[in-house]
Design a protein around this motif. Structure first.
Motif, short mmCIF file in Angstrom:
data_model
loop_
_atom_site.label_atom_id
_atom_site.label_comp_id
_atom_site.label_asym_id
_atom_site.label_seq_id
_atom_site.Cartn_x
_atom_site.Cartn_y
_atom_site.Cartn_z
N VAL A 1 18.50 22.61 19.34
CA VAL A 1 18.75 23.09 20.70
C VAL A 1 18.06 22.23 21.75
CG1 VAL A 1 19.26 25.47 20.05
CG2 VAL A 1 16.87 24.78 20.44
N ASP A 2 16.88 21.72 21.45
CA ASP A 2 16.17 20.87 22.41
C ASP A 2 16.88 19.52 22.57
OD1 ASP A 2 14.28 22.82 22.85
OD2 ASP A 2 12.85 21.99 21.41
N GLU A 3 17.46 19.01 21.50
CA GLU A 3 18.23 17.77 21.59
C GLU A 3 19.50 17.98 22.41
OE1 GLU A 3 16.78 16.03 17.24
OE2 GLU A 3 18.65 17.16 17.42
N GLN A 4 20.14 19.12 22.21
CA GLN A 4 21.33 19.44 23.02
C GLN A 4 20.97 19.47 24.50
OE1 GLN A 4 23.92 22.64 21.66
NE2 GLN A 4 22.93 22.61 19.66
N ALA A 5 19.84 20.07 24.82
CA ALA A 5 19.43 20.16 26.22
C ALA A 5 19.13 18.78 26.81
CB ALA A 5 18.20 21.07 26.35
N GLU A 6 18.50 17.92 26.03
CA GLU A 6 18.18 16.58 26.49
C GLU A 6 19.45 15.78 26.75
OE1 GLU A 6 15.65 15.14 23.43
OE2 GLU A 6 13.91 16.29 24.10
N LEU A 7 20.44 15.90 25.88
CA LEU A 7 21.70 15.19 26.09
C LEU A 7 22.45 15.75 27.30
CD1 LEU A 7 22.98 14.84 22.43
CD2 LEU A 7 22.22 12.99 23.92
N THR B 1 31.45 13.05 21.31
CA THR B 1 30.06 13.33 21.68
C THR B 1 29.81 14.83 21.76
OG1 THR B 1 29.86 11.25 22.89
CG2 THR B 1 28.31 13.00 23.46
N ALA B 2 30.72 15.56 22.41
CA ALA B 2 30.56 17.00 22.56
C ALA B 2 30.57 17.71 21.20
CB ALA B 2 31.67 17.55 23.46
N ASP B 3 31.45 17.26 20.30
CA ASP B 3 31.55 17.90 18.98
C ASP B 3 30.26 17.71 18.18
OD1 ASP B 3 34.12 18.69 19.56
OD2 ASP B 3 35.06 17.01 18.51
N LEU B 4 29.71 16.48 18.19
CA LEU B 4 28.48 16.22 17.44
C LEU B 4 27.27 16.89 18.07
CD1 LEU B 4 28.91 12.44 16.50
CD2 LEU B 4 29.06 14.41 14.97
N ALA B 5 27.21 16.88 19.40
CA ALA B 5 26.07 17.47 20.09
C ALA B 5 25.92 18.94 19.75
CB ALA B 5 26.21 17.28 21.60
N ALA B 6 27.02 19.63 19.53
CA ALA B 6 26.97 21.06 19.23
C ALA B 6 26.29 21.36 17.90
CB ALA B 6 28.39 21.65 19.22
N MET B 7 26.11 20.33 17.04
CA MET B 7 25.50 20.51 15.73
C MET B 7 23.99 20.24 15.74
SD MET B 7 28.45 18.47 13.58
CE MET B 7 27.63 18.70 12.00
N LEU B 8 23.43 19.84 16.88
CA LEU B 8 22.05 19.36 16.93
C LEU B 8 21.05 20.47 17.24
CD1 LEU B 8 22.72 16.07 18.92
CD2 LEU B 8 22.31 16.30 16.46
#
Length: 258
Positions: A148-154, A139-146
């Motif tokens: 910035v607003d999606e990263q914040a929401e997750l 999850t952390a690896d994929l989230a880093a590719m999203l």
């Protein structure tokens, strides 16, 4: 909602609608997949896969795709000639998959992961994606590719809620990029499709994004250009015998317990 259908000649999906098909690979009888309908490129790709389970999944998914496309186009599966559109990113010959010399009202997308394969068809560009729900590290690896607003929401979610939310978000993202014809050749951080919250995605302008109900432990999504005029998505489940050789001996083998 799911229903099992026999193989029939099918009408092309009308504008504003789409068809979705789900295959569980473990339902496919081992050893009698209808590999003869695949072309040389598909056979070569299957042969390069190291694990038998990966080869079986790839073969079953592509046999199902060919049979479905053939049923729309009134062609035998082996008569379906697949190609690629021009890539919107670089202009190379590796864009959205297409049927060569076929009705230009039929667009399709295929995704397979783990035990599942999903096929989507529509009268407009379409993308589908299915993924396993990742562990916390994935999850952390994929989230880093999203975005910035999606990263914040997750990041605002509790750690146990993030893997499922990320899987929903990532499938929405990949479905959209497949619909564009770029795949991950386009940076996933460029487009905002919203977090994995159940209330739904936020599609880019001109597109419809929908979560697709699939088996537990997976997430799936579909993206189609334009607006849908039907409620959805209806997922039709394919049976294992839909992707095996249709001969008496093969069917007898499939029905005989070990």
């Amino acid at each position: 909602m799911e229903q099992t259908l026999p193989w029939v000649v099918r009408e092309l999906p009308p504008p504003g609608s789409l068809d979705l098909w789900l295959l569980r690979v473990s339902d496919v009888p081992i050893g009698i997949l209808d590999e003869q309908v695949l072309d040389a490129t598909e056979r070569q790709r299957a042969a390069t896969l190291m694990h038998a389970a990966d080869r079986t999944r790839f073969t079953a998914a592509h046999v199902a795709l060919r049979r479905l496309l053939g049923s729309y186009l009134s062609l035998r599966p082996e008569e379906v000639h697949l190609g690629r559109d021009t890539c919107p990113c670089c202009g190379g010959p590796h864009g959205r998959p297409t049927v060569l010399d076929a009705d230009d009202r039929l667009f399709f997308s295929l995704s397979h992961r783990g035990d599942l394969a999903v096929v989507g068809t529509a009268a407009a560009p379409i993308g589908v994606d299915v993924e396993l729900v990742p562990d916390e590290e994935g999850t952390a690896d994929l989230a880093a590719m999203l975005h910035v607003d999606e990263q914040a929401e997750l990041a605002a979610l509790s750690p146990p809620a993030r893997p499922r939310a990320l899987a929903r978000l990532w499938t929405r993202k990949e479905a959209y990029l497949k619909g564009l014809g770029t795949g991950l050749g386009r940076d996933p951080a460029l487009d905002y499709v919203g977090s994995g919250r159940p209330e739904g995605p936020y599609p880019p302008s001109g597109w419809t994004l929908l979560d697709v109900p699939v088996d537990r432990g997976y997430a799936a999504a579909v993206a189609v250009r334009g607006e849908l005029t039907v409620d959805g998505p209806l997922v039709r489940r394919l049976a294992g015998l839909d992707v095996v050789r249709h001969t008496c001996d093969a069917l007898q083998t499939a029905r005989t317990p070990p």
